[in-house]
Write a protein that holds these residues in place. Sequence first.
Motif, PDB file in Angstrom:
ATOM      1  N   ALA A 179       6.106   7.239  17.273  1.00  0.00           N
ATOM      2  CA  ALA A 179       5.806   8.204  16.219  1.00  0.00           C
ATOM      3  C   ALA A 179       6.920   8.213  15.176  1.00  0.00           C
ATOM      4  CB  ALA A 179       5.641   9.598  16.816  1.00  0.00           C
ATOM      5  N   GLY A 180       6.531   8.348  13.921  1.00  0.00           N
ATOM      6  CA  GLY A 180       7.498   8.516  12.845  1.00  0.00           C
ATOM      7  C   GLY A 180       8.325   7.284  12.528  1.00  0.00           C
ATOM      8  N   LEU A 181       7.843   6.098  12.862  1.00  0.00           N
ATOM      9  CA  LEU A 181       8.590   4.877  12.577  1.00  0.00           C
ATOM     10  C   LEU A 181       8.202   4.337  11.214  1.00  0.00           C
ATOM     11  CD1 LEU A 181       8.366   2.994  16.007  1.00  0.00           C
ATOM     12  CD2 LEU A 181      10.232   4.407  15.150  1.00  0.00           C
ATOM     13  N   ARG A 182       9.200   4.055  10.398  1.00  0.00           N
ATOM     14  CA  ARG A 182       8.936   3.425   9.106  1.00  0.00           C
ATOM     15  C   ARG A 182      10.235   2.889   8.527  1.00  0.00           C
ATOM     16  NH1 ARG A 182       8.657   6.641   3.562  1.00  0.00           N
ATOM     17  NH2 ARG A 182      10.444   8.032   3.779  1.00  0.00           N
ATOM     18  N   MET A 183      10.057   1.921   7.618  1.00  0.00           N
ATOM     19  CA  MET A 183      11.175   1.319   6.897  1.00  0.00           C
ATOM     20  C   MET A 183      11.199   1.902   5.503  1.00  0.00           C
ATOM     21  SD  MET A 183      13.434  -1.199   7.400  1.00  0.00           S
ATOM     22  CE  MET A 183      14.704  -1.899   6.336  1.00  0.00           C
ATOM     23  N   ARG A 184      12.304   2.492   5.114  1.00  0.00           N
ATOM     24  CA  ARG A 184      12.408   3.068   3.777  1.00  0.00           C
ATOM     25  C   ARG A 184      12.440   1.952   2.733  1.00  0.00           C
ATOM     26  NH1 ARG A 184      14.851   7.904   2.035  1.00  0.00           N
ATOM     27  NH2 ARG A 184      14.544   8.103  -0.208  1.00  0.00           N
ATOM     28  N   THR A 185      11.550   2.016   1.773  1.00  0.00           N
ATOM     29  CA  THR A 185      11.438   0.971   0.756  1.00  0.00           C
ATOM     30  C   THR A 185      11.675   1.544  -0.636  1.00  0.00           C
ATOM     31  OG1 THR A 185       9.052   1.284   0.521  1.00  0.00           O
ATOM     32  CG2 THR A 185       9.795  -0.314   2.171  1.00  0.00           C
ATOM     33  N   TYR A 186      11.832   0.654  -1.589  1.00  0.00           N
ATOM     34  CA  TYR A 186      11.968   1.033  -2.991  1.00  0.00           C
ATOM     35  C   TYR A 186      11.410  -0.105  -3.834  1.00  0.00           C
ATOM     36  CZ  TYR A 186      16.140  -1.836  -2.324  1.00  0.00           C
ATOM     37  OH  TYR A 186      16.997  -2.857  -1.983  1.00  0.00           O
ATOM     38  N   GLN A 187      11.163   0.171  -5.109  1.00  0.00           N
ATOM     39  CA  GLN A 187      10.519  -0.808  -5.982  1.00  0.00           C
ATOM     40  C   GLN A 187      11.548  -1.753  -6.595  1.00  0.00           C
ATOM     41  OE1 GLN A 187       7.157  -1.116  -6.331  1.00  0.00           O
ATOM     42  NE2 GLN A 187       7.087   0.495  -4.766  1.00  0.00           N
ATOM     43  N   VAL A 188      11.209  -3.042  -6.605  1.00  0.00           N
ATOM     44  CA  VAL A 188      12.029  -4.071  -7.243  1.00  0.00           C
ATOM     45  C   VAL A 188      11.142  -4.854  -8.192  1.00  0.00           C
ATOM     46  CG1 VAL A 188      13.531  -6.066  -6.906  1.00  0.00           C
ATOM     47  CG2 VAL A 188      13.485  -4.248  -5.185  1.00  0.00           C
ATOM     48  N   VAL A 189      11.547  -4.944  -9.454  1.00  0.00           N
ATOM     49  CA  VAL A 189      10.757  -5.654 -10.461  1.00  0.00           C
ATOM     50  C   VAL A 189      11.616  -6.758 -11.073  1.00  0.00           C
ATOM     51  CG1 VAL A 189       9.391  -5.472 -12.580  1.00  0.00           C
ATOM     52  CG2 VAL A 189       9.492  -3.540 -10.978  1.00  0.00           C
ATOM     53  N   ARG A 233       2.856  -0.594   7.439  1.00  0.00           N
ATOM     54  CA  ARG A 233       1.428  -0.433   7.743  1.00  0.00           C
ATOM     55  C   ARG A 233       1.157  -0.739   9.214  1.00  0.00           C
ATOM     56  NH1 ARG A 233       0.619  -2.420   2.353  1.00  0.00           N
ATOM     57  NH2 ARG A 233       0.227  -4.581   3.014  1.00  0.00           N
ATOM     58  N   PHE A 234       1.893  -1.697   9.791  1.00  0.00           N
ATOM     59  CA  PHE A 234       1.749  -1.963  11.222  1.00  0.00           C
ATOM     60  C   PHE A 234       2.131  -0.732  12.040  1.00  0.00           C
ATOM     61  CE2 PHE A 234       3.221  -6.609  10.355  1.00  0.00           C
ATOM     62  CZ  PHE A 234       2.024  -6.852   9.712  1.00  0.00           C
ATOM     63  N   LEU A 235       3.178  -0.045  11.571  1.00  0.00           N
ATOM     64  CA  LEU A 235       3.745   1.063  12.339  1.00  0.00           C
ATOM     65  C   LEU A 235       2.996   2.370  12.121  1.00  0.00           C
ATOM     66  CD1 LEU A 235       7.527   0.321  11.670  1.00  0.00           C
ATOM     67  CD2 LEU A 235       6.276  -0.104  13.789  1.00  0.00           C
ATOM     68  N   ALA A 236       2.225   2.464  11.044  1.00  0.00           N
ATOM     69  CA  ALA A 236       1.536   3.715  10.724  1.00  0.00           C
ATOM     70  C   ALA A 236       0.415   3.964  11.729  1.00  0.00           C
ATOM     71  CB  ALA A 236       0.967   3.658   9.308  1.00  0.00           C
ATOM     72  N   PRO A 237       0.206   5.224  12.139  1.00  0.00           N
ATOM     73  CA  PRO A 237      -0.896   5.523  13.067  1.00  0.00           C
ATOM     74  C   PRO A 237      -2.239   5.260  12.406  1.00  0.00           C
ATOM     75  CG  PRO A 237       0.086   7.543  12.209  1.00  0.00           C
ATOM     76  CD  PRO A 237       0.968   6.416  11.757  1.00  0.00           C
ATOM     77  N   ARG A 238      -3.171   4.709  13.171  1.00  0.00           N
ATOM     78  CA  ARG A 238      -4.498   4.405  12.620  1.00  0.00           C
ATOM     79  C   ARG A 238      -5.329   5.663  12.396  1.00  0.00           C
ATOM     80  NH1 ARG A 238      -3.082   0.105  15.736  1.00  0.00           N
ATOM     81  NH2 ARG A 238      -3.448  -1.972  14.848  1.00  0.00           N
ATOM     82  N   ASP A 239      -5.044   6.700  13.165  1.00  0.00           N
ATOM     83  CA  ASP A 239      -5.715   7.982  12.949  1.00  0.00           C
ATOM     84  C   ASP A 239      -4.770   9.079  13.403  1.00  0.00           C
ATOM     85  OD1 ASP A 239      -6.297   8.538  15.947  1.00  0.00           O
ATOM     86  OD2 ASP A 239      -7.257   6.589  15.585  1.00  0.00           O
ATOM     87  N   ALA A 240      -5.044  10.281  12.980  1.00  0.00           N
ATOM     88  CA  ALA A 240      -4.169  11.413  13.289  1.00  0.00           C
ATOM     89  C   ALA A 240      -4.041  11.601  14.788  1.00  0.00           C
ATOM     90  CB  ALA A 240      -4.730  12.688  12.643  1.00  0.00           C
ATOM     91  N   GLY A 241      -2.809  11.719  15.234  1.00  0.00           N
ATOM     92  CA  GLY A 241      -2.552  11.979  16.644  1.00  0.00           C
ATOM     93  C   GLY A 241      -2.612  10.765  17.531  1.00  0.00           C
TER      94      GLY A 241
END
Length: 392
Positions: free
Chosen positions: A84-94, A69-77
């Motif tokens: 741009a395009g930075l994210r950590m790939r996540t998966y669900q753990v229960v 969420r820190f890395l996501a753009p606050r608005d388009a462009g």
Amino acid sequence: PRADAPRDYTSVPFVTSLADGYSLAGGINLPKILRVLGSDGRRYKQLVKGKDDLRQDAVIQQLFSVINRFLAPRDAGSQSGAAAGLRMRTYQVVPLTKRCGVLQWVDNTLPFGNWFRGNETKYRPTAPSMSQLRATVHAVHAEKAATAAQKREVFDRVCSSAPPIFRFFFYQHFHDPRSWFERRETYIRSAAVASVAGWALGIGDRHLQNILVDQTSAEIVHIDLGIAFDLGKLLPIPELVPFRLTREMVDGMGLLGLDGSFRHACQATLHAMRDNSRVVITILNVLKVDPLYLWSLIPLRIGKIHRNASMLSGDFEDAARASEDDTELMLLGEDASAAAEEENKEAGRSITHVGQRLSTGISVEGQISELIQQATDPTLLSRMFEGWSAWY
């Protein structure tokens, strides 16, 4: 919305049936792969793990989601270039209990180690095999009198005998120039975010089977996150590098290597984490008083590394003994009153550790340069545990 407010779950698929039987994944505890049919008609895989405490994995995945969420753009462009395009790939753990849990199966991925096993004879047919390289390194590490210079000499010899080949992964899976370039950039940015986030949270045990690569997007996926907050430094053979940035990982980054998108993406990630460091510390402080999360199971987590290390080096009897020791420690760890004081100390240490790394005592550019230098230092890599496979 309020936590107790009514929600509409009609669009969420649920399990309608389980397939007969299961398959086994690798590892001393033999996790089970279940196949289920969802109400949307799709078939899913789920990984069920026993004799393992998945609560820390779940916590780390939550922190990764916050970092996204820190890395996501606050608005388009609003983002361009390195950010741009930075994210950590996540998966669900229960986590279901202290001893078992269910994990989302990450489709279309394979461990780095599996890719090398299946392709090194194709791309470097005259080089020694993975097992031969490990045996060469093991021979010097098994000698208690071996010096750092001797380990470095063997490490250099192993590296020169097996040139890096990971660039061929992109030639295999992405055939036209545009998709090849885009997927390589995705790989670089994914590796950068994972490296900085992993360093900030002190995540260790990043051997070849704990890092997956997506065969369709080239994203990096980190699994088995039970070793965090620098617990890897407490091992008999401590982890000396901040994250995995070995020559094979760099080989997949193209001609510019670490001086291209990777360095700039690392800097953008650290900028975002520093700007939002209070949020990360707040989450950790909440966990400090969470009765469902135990900070004091250090012996269990260290035992887990010993168990995995024994598996990687082929010592299955030692791995089984480590697993039995873990069971005894888990029974002892259930005495919450005896562990309370240790938990508070460990929680405080972990939170302080993360806060120090996200402080502004050194410039972002200087911090990233120092981390890259440490992660690629052959002298440090030559002293890592052989099961980590630092030459890959």
